[in-house]
Design an enzyme around this catalytic site. Sequence first.
Site, PDB file in Angstrom:
ATOM      1  N   VAL A  46       0.616 106.247 -19.473  1.00 55.73           N
ATOM      2  CA  VAL A  46       0.529 105.306 -18.350  1.00 55.73           C
ATOM      3  C   VAL A  46       1.240 105.854 -17.122  1.00 55.73           C
ATOM      4  O   VAL A  46       2.137 106.695 -17.220  1.00 55.73           O
ATOM      5  CB  VAL A  46       1.120 103.919 -18.709  1.00 55.73           C
ATOM      6  CG1 VAL A  46       0.392 103.298 -19.871  1.00 55.73           C
ATOM      7  CG2 VAL A  46       2.594 104.004 -19.007  1.00 55.73           C
ATOM      8  N   CYS A  47       0.823 105.350 -15.974  1.00 56.04           N
ATOM      9  CA  CYS A  47       1.488 105.609 -14.696  1.00 56.04           C
ATOM     10  C   CYS A  47       1.286 104.354 -13.850  1.00 56.04           C
ATOM     11  O   CYS A  47       0.948 103.304 -14.376  1.00 56.04           O
ATOM     12  CB  CYS A  47       0.920 106.868 -14.024  1.00 56.04           C
ATOM     13  SG  CYS A  47      -0.793 106.699 -13.459  1.00 56.04           S
ATOM     14  N   ALA A  48       1.462 104.455 -12.558  1.00 61.91           N
ATOM     15  CA  ALA A  48       1.353 103.277 -11.703  1.00 61.91           C
ATOM     16  C   ALA A  48      -0.083 102.784 -11.555  1.00 61.91           C
ATOM     17  O   ALA A  48      -0.351 101.591 -11.629  1.00 61.91           O
ATOM     18  CB  ALA A  48       1.949 103.571 -10.330  1.00 61.91           C
TER      19      ALA A  48
ATOM     20  N   GLY B  88      -3.056 104.888 -12.790  1.00 63.68           N
ATOM     21  CA  GLY B  88      -3.969 105.536 -13.716  1.00 63.68           C
ATOM     22  C   GLY B  88      -4.296 106.970 -13.347  1.00 63.68           C
ATOM     23  O   GLY B  88      -4.791 107.724 -14.185  1.00 63.68           O
TER      24      GLY B  88
ATOM     25  N   THR C 153       0.376 100.555 -14.639  1.00 66.20           N
ATOM     26  CA  THR C 153       1.330  99.442 -14.697  1.00 66.20           C
ATOM     27  C   THR C 153       1.039  98.383 -13.633  1.00 66.20           C
ATOM     28  O   THR C 153       1.394  97.228 -13.807  1.00 66.20           O
ATOM     29  CB  THR C 153       2.784  99.941 -14.541  1.00 66.20           C
ATOM     30  OG1 THR C 153       2.901 100.666 -13.321  1.00 66.20           O
ATOM     31  CG2 THR C 153       3.203 100.806 -15.719  1.00 66.20           C
TER      32      THR C 153
END
Length: 191
Positions: free
Chosen positions: A65-67, A69, A93
């Site tokens: 995951v990241c902020a 995608g 996220t």
Amino acid sequence: MTAPATLGTDEARTRLHELTVIDVRTPGEYAGGHLPGALNIPLDRIRKALPDIRDAAGRGDVLVVCASGARSENACRLLAEHGVDTATLSGGTGAWAADGHDLHRPRGAARATWGMERQVRLTAGTVVLLGLLLGVLVHPAFQLLSAGIAAGLVLSAVTDTCGMAAVLAGLPHNRPRAADLEATLAALRAR
């Protein structure tokens, strides 16, 4: 190369107990809020963590995951090049929080850090504005600053990478604590 598998936020939430979640954002972004149980291995440290991530993928599904995608897709592609199957969280996220799911914050996380995308927008906008103003008030050559940022944004969109984000990620406010990769890898091994 094919796009990595994606999980929606609801499916990821349902399966969270069976997933190993790796958050590839900067330590500052991670401290601002992450999926429950997520381990922070910043994108620039993925290669070093490759053997442990491969082992984790052998024991069960890994969700990256990241902020938004984008960085997690890049991490998934890198891992796939090394034979590690992973999935990414659709929308990152940001989508997780927008869908009403809780984000956890480490103890002692005193202040929230702006997300990387917001930092890039602020920096790019400031440099473009500065280039235009200096180009009008001082010398037209300063407009090259604005042109350089525009070219960088186009390159960023075409390559799905962001040099400005890479530079900003190294700034002190994005690393409120050193990413303790060894402790994170030990936790990953213990799963």
